[in-house]
Design a protein around this motif. Structure first.
Motif, mmCIF file in Angstrom:
data_model
loop_
_atom_site.group_PDB
_atom_site.id
_atom_site.type_symbol
_atom_site.label_atom_id
_atom_site.label_comp_id
_atom_site.label_asym_id
_atom_site.label_seq_id
_atom_site.Cartn_x
_atom_site.Cartn_y
_atom_site.Cartn_z
ATOM 1 N N VAL A 410 0.786 -1.248 0.102
ATOM 2 C CA VAL A 410 0.003 0.201 0.087
ATOM 3 C C VAL A 410 1.075 1.161 -0.109
ATOM 4 C CG1 VAL A 410 -1.740 1.182 1.099
ATOM 5 C CG2 VAL A 410 -1.901 -1.079 1.136
ATOM 6 N N GLY A 411 0.594 2.123 -0.711
ATOM 7 C CA GLY A 411 0.952 3.430 -0.977
ATOM 8 C C GLY A 411 0.650 4.569 -0.051
ATOM 9 N N SER A 412 0.597 5.855 -0.597
ATOM 10 C CA SER A 412 -0.010 6.714 0.235
ATOM 11 C C SER A 412 -1.336 6.797 -0.088
ATOM 12 C CB SER A 412 0.654 8.150 -0.402
ATOM 13 O OG SER A 412 0.385 8.513 -1.456
ATOM 14 N N GLY A 413 -2.340 7.622 0.518
ATOM 15 C CA GLY A 413 -3.504 7.968 0.423
ATOM 16 C C GLY A 413 -3.781 9.266 -0.482
ATOM 17 N N TRP A 414 -2.881 9.888 -0.968
ATOM 18 C CA TRP A 414 -2.952 11.152 -1.553
ATOM 19 C C TRP A 414 -3.743 11.247 -2.889
ATOM 20 C CZ3 TRP A 414 -2.164 14.753 1.767
ATOM 21 C CH2 TRP A 414 -1.134 14.670 2.623
ATOM 22 N N ASP A 434 -10.376 4.525 -0.876
ATOM 23 C CA ASP A 434 -10.745 5.478 -0.043
ATOM 24 C C ASP A 434 -10.041 4.954 1.291
ATOM 25 O OD1 ASP A 434 -12.061 7.295 -1.181
ATOM 26 O OD2 ASP A 434 -14.127 6.692 -0.582
ATOM 27 N N ASP A 435 -9.969 3.603 1.442
ATOM 28 C CA ASP A 435 -9.335 3.096 2.639
ATOM 29 C C ASP A 435 -7.678 3.247 2.912
ATOM 30 O OD1 ASP A 435 -8.659 1.245 1.147
ATOM 31 O OD2 ASP A 435 -9.766 -0.592 2.075
ATOM 32 N N THR A 436 -7.096 3.561 1.771
ATOM 33 C CA THR A 436 -5.729 3.908 1.826
ATOM 34 C C THR A 436 -5.436 5.196 2.331
ATOM 35 O OG1 THR A 436 -5.858 4.977 -0.581
ATOM 36 C CG2 THR A 436 -5.648 2.625 -0.453
ATOM 37 N N MET A 437 -6.311 6.015 2.496
ATOM 38 C CA MET A 437 -6.196 7.332 3.377
ATOM 39 C C MET A 437 -5.684 7.100 4.878
ATOM 40 S SD MET A 437 -8.447 10.380 1.980
ATOM 41 C CE MET A 437 -10.089 9.428 1.331
ATOM 42 N N THR A 438 -4.676 7.670 5.229
ATOM 43 C CA THR A 438 -4.299 7.503 6.812
ATOM 44 C C THR A 438 -5.011 8.790 7.324
ATOM 45 O OG1 THR A 438 -2.071 8.738 6.342
ATOM 46 C CG2 THR A 438 -2.244 6.445 6.095
ATOM 47 N N PRO A 439 -4.938 8.919 8.867
ATOM 48 C CA PRO A 439 -5.170 10.210 9.397
ATOM 49 C C PRO A 439 -4.412 11.480 8.609
ATOM 50 C CG PRO A 439 -4.820 8.441 11.106
ATOM 51 C CD PRO A 439 -4.323 7.875 9.505
ATOM 52 N N ARG A 440 -3.325 11.395 7.952
ATOM 53 C CA ARG A 440 -2.668 12.571 7.411
ATOM 54 C C ARG A 440 -3.552 12.901 6.296
ATOM 55 N NH1 ARG A 440 3.649 12.571 5.139
ATOM 56 N NH2 ARG A 440 3.420 14.888 4.947
ATOM 57 N N ARG A 442 -6.873 12.206 5.715
ATOM 58 C CA ARG A 442 -7.973 12.385 6.032
ATOM 59 C C ARG A 442 -8.418 13.760 6.768
ATOM 60 N NH1 ARG A 442 -11.678 8.356 5.168
ATOM 61 N NH2 ARG A 442 -10.655 6.322 4.870
ATOM 62 N N ALA A 443 -7.180 14.344 7.645
ATOM 63 C CA ALA A 443 -7.240 15.590 8.014
ATOM 64 C C ALA A 443 -7.477 16.669 7.049
ATOM 65 C CB ALA A 443 -5.858 16.043 8.682
ATOM 66 N N TRP A 444 -7.625 16.458 5.739
ATOM 67 C CA TRP A 444 -7.835 17.576 4.620
ATOM 68 C C TRP A 444 -9.251 17.339 4.232
ATOM 69 C CZ3 TRP A 444 -4.848 21.578 3.170
ATOM 70 C CH2 TRP A 444 -3.416 21.398 3.642
ATOM 71 N N LEU A 445 -9.853 16.277 4.476
ATOM 72 C CA LEU A 445 -11.194 16.135 3.916
ATOM 73 C C LEU A 445 -12.248 17.072 4.262
ATOM 74 C CD1 LEU A 445 -11.603 12.191 4.034
ATOM 75 C CD2 LEU A 445 -11.445 13.594 2.307
ATOM 76 N N PRO A 446 -12.103 17.707 5.581
ATOM 77 C CA PRO A 446 -13.168 18.673 6.026
ATOM 78 C C PRO A 446 -13.061 19.797 5.041
ATOM 79 C CG PRO A 446 -12.275 17.800 8.078
ATOM 80 C CD PRO A 446 -11.414 17.284 6.903
ATOM 81 N N LEU A 447 -11.934 20.106 4.287
ATOM 82 C CA LEU A 447 -11.942 21.361 3.575
ATOM 83 C C LEU A 447 -12.691 21.330 2.418
ATOM 84 C CD1 LEU A 447 -10.209 24.005 3.481
ATOM 85 C CD2 LEU A 447 -8.284 22.744 2.183
ATOM 86 N N LEU A 448 -13.210 20.046 1.955
ATOM 87 C CA LEU A 448 -14.094 19.841 0.997
ATOM 88 C C LEU A 448 -15.489 20.495 1.421
ATOM 89 C CD1 LEU A 448 -13.261 16.349 -0.399
ATOM 90 C CD2 LEU A 448 -12.445 18.499 -1.216
ATOM 91 N N ASP A 449 -15.780 20.863 3.059
ATOM 92 C CA ASP A 449 -16.694 21.340 3.277
ATOM 93 C C ASP A 449 -16.513 22.625 3.666
ATOM 94 O OD1 ASP A 449 -18.614 18.994 2.941
ATOM 95 O OD2 ASP A 449 -17.680 17.806 4.259
#
Length: 630
Positions: A410-414, A434-440, A442-449
């Motif tokens: 598994v690589g990165s979640g970018w 989606d499950d390749t995303m780590t907390p690093r 996922r910390a950016w996902l709220p910016l979509l909202d």
């Protein structure tokens, strides 16, 4: 029968360390400025002027490594048939670490016995050996010391294909590598696909960087009678000029023998329109590695470190305990030179097929004084492989978009994060779940909202392509910090300064203000908040040494003990007239893990101290990193 298997490769290895949290507001690499660019042909000049990368954002620099070697297990994936065994490292940029021709027992690549990062890549950390895949921009790519996704795919002939893929973040290109070893093949095939899923043209760059062992008898063969020479040294050497020269004779030597060069140098071979692209490195007996490709990958190159003190020191630095005569690099790229970028259109993919295997030819032919006879003889031996490449590529393309059947790494979640933002249409062959995303990530996902919670006091690398979302997000210090970085990336200096000012009293915004304005007080405030952060302290002291020695001295008084700081203490001693103290610090030994390609401060400071003291002690060998030194 071809077998794909997973193993651990145990190597003496230095720790890669943590990423540097300071935003890389500009590229650290300044090696490839062409002094005579105005004299270049129009198309070459246009490609050199197009697409230069001024920052590695959103990637952060990797400069936290050391030089303490400890046995470490790296995940390795192996493809093997009756003829060839290939070892690939998915956690280190998909490096083809080893390629063994089983009948002869010959290792065809230079296989580094250690993992030792050094400061040669776009993000700093790079290691020598094997075949490295460079995508994105001039230099060693941002993913060279980072993981890639890996999976098994069913090949067109029923044998397994090892697929690696990842998002190249500076260009948002999806990079795919398919390693294919048919059951009866003596050649490893590597299919490469670059996908531009975006709605805008992207600068494209690719070079396959192949390390091969060298000896005094090693010769590089390539279908070319001319080459563009690019040097690294200052006058009276031709220096950083790009000059078209004849092959093989140059400056009194046969340039196709790597160990005959006194200094580091690049030779970009001018492709011959009536020849298929290939390059080989053969030994005294006419045996060695050959790399060939389909026509899109036209460029070929030879790089040597040179046999001077600096070149030998670099090889020892990259491979502690290096035996034999070291290595040279033969390379293959999209353009004629590594100084160029090409234009990859909107929603377009480029692909090609590379072949790696053993060349065995008559040594008399291989080392003929008649260059045309030598390269023609090699081409004749290679003809069956080269002529079959187009058909091999068509077969590979039948599965290039096939979905993976078994995940192997598994690589990165970018990539998954970018798909969440853009909704790009990409190949099923390179999924970013989606499950390749780590907390690093996922910390950016709220910016979509429209929001980005400031939950951490250390900001990540700014997603500069998300600037519009940042500008419209709810305000907090972290949003203002990232707005500033994105604005600066886009050339809005005043807007960046405004944003970082509004970010408040945090060390990272203050550092950016000091970096951009050159005002030392910002750095002093930042260091006061994070006196333990070595990269920050080093930047601050370096600026202070230019502006105010008293303030530099005060910062050095409380600075942590680190080789980067010790080097600055040497400079401080020289600048304050204490050459004896500078000499003593250098004589005690400074092992600067991050000494940079093309820079040689250890030698410079040693010579400055000797001149000030009126002595003439020779520069210690361990300080000689000059790429132009004889």
């Amino acid at each position: 029968m071809t077998i794909l298997s997973a193993h651990d490769l145990v190597l003496p290895a230095a720790s890669l360390g943590a990423e540097n949290p300071l935003a890389p507001l500009r590229s650290q690499q300044e090696l490839h400025q062409v002094q005579n660019l105005a004299d270049a042909p129009a198309d070459l000049r246009e490609n050199i002027e197009y697409g230069r990368l001024h920052s590695t954002l959103p990637c952060l620099n990797q400069d936290g490594y050391d030089r303490e070697l400890v046995d470490t297990a790296f995940p390795a994936l192996m493809l093997e048939n009756d003829h060839v065994r290939a070892t690939i490292l998915p956690s280190l940029g998909g490096r083809l670490y080893s390629l063994v021709h089983k009948a002869s027992g010959q290792e065809l690549l230079y296989r580094n016995p250690v993992f030792q990062p050094a400061n040669l890549a776009l993000r700093n950390a790079w290691f020598a050996g094997g075949v490295e895949w460079n995508v994105g921009s001039t230099g060693h790519w941002t993913g060279t010391c980072a993981p890639m996704h890996a999976a098994r795919v069913e090949g067109p002939d029923g044998t397994p294909i090892l697929r690696l893929w990842e998002l190249e973040r500076t260009r948002n290109l999806i990079t795919q590598l398919d390693f294919w070893l048919p059951a009866d093949s003596e050649f490893l095939y590597v299919g490469v696909r670059l996908q531009n899923p975006s709605d805008h043209e992207v600068p494209a760059y690719w070079w396959s960087n192949i390390a091969v062992e060298q000896s005094p008898e090693t010769r590089v063969l390539v279908p070319a009678d001319e080459a563009w020479r690019f040097g690294y040294a200052a006058a009276p050497d031709p220096g950083r000029r790009l000059d078209l020269i004849g092959v093989p004779e140059f400056d009194g030597i046969d340039l196709t023998y790597p160990m005959r060069h006194p200094r580091a140098v690049d030779f970009f071979f001018e492709p011959m329109p009536d020849e298929r692209p290939w390059i080989a490195s053969v030994d005294a007996e006419g045996n060695g590695l050959v790399q060939a490709s389909t026509d899109r990958l036209r460029g070929r190159k030879l790089f040597v470190w040179g046999e001077g003190a600096g070149g030998r020191r670099w090889q020892e630095w990259l491979a502690p305990g290096l035996g034999g005569h070291g290595y040279a690099e033969i390379q293959a790229g999209l353009a004629r030179t590594q100084l160029e970028h090409l234009k990859l259109p909107v929603a377009t993919s480029w692909h090609w097929l590379e072949a790696y295997g053993r060349l065995s030819m008559d040594p008399i032919d291989a080392h003929s004084d008649n260059w045309q006879a030598a390269r023609t003889a090699a081409a004749s031996v290679l003809r069956p492989v080269v002529d079959a490449l187009a058909d091999r590529e068509r077969s590979w393309l039948t599965v290039v978009g096939a979905a993976p059947v078994e995940s192997l790494a598994v690589g990165s979640g970018w990539g998954a994060l970018e798909l969440a933002r853009t909704g790009w249409s990409i190949s099923a062959g390179t999924p970013f779940a989606d499950d390749t995303m780590t907390p690093r990530e996922r910390a950016w996902l709220p910016l979509l909202d429209g929001r980005l919670p400031a939950a951490d006091d250390v900001p990540d690398g700014t997603l500069v392509s998300w600037r519009e979302l940042l500008e419209n997000a709810e305000d907090n210090w972290l949003v203002w910090y990232h707005r500033g970085v994105a604005r600066h990336y886009d050339g809005d200096r005043d807007g960046a300064i405004e944003a970082w000012t509004r970010a408040g009293e945090n060390p990272f915004a203050l550092r950016n203000l000091g970096f951009v304005t050159g005002e030392l007080s910002y750095y002093e405030r930042a260091v006061g908040l994070r006196p333990d952060l070595v990269p920050l302290v080093a930047e601050a002291v370096a600026l202070a040494l230019d502006l105010d020695l008293d303030r530099a001295g005060r910062m050095l008084d409380g600075a942590p003990d680190d080789p980067r700081i010790r080097l600055l203490r040497v400079r401080y001693a020289l600048d304050t007239g204490d050459a004896q103290q500078a000499h003593e610090l250098l004589a005690d030994g400074i092992q600067l893990a991050t000494v940079r390609e093309g820079a040689n401060p250890l030698t410079d400071y040693w010579l400055a101290a000797e001149e000030a003291l009126g002595t003439n002690r020779p520069v210690p060998p361990q300080y000689q990193f000059g790429m132009g030194e004889n």
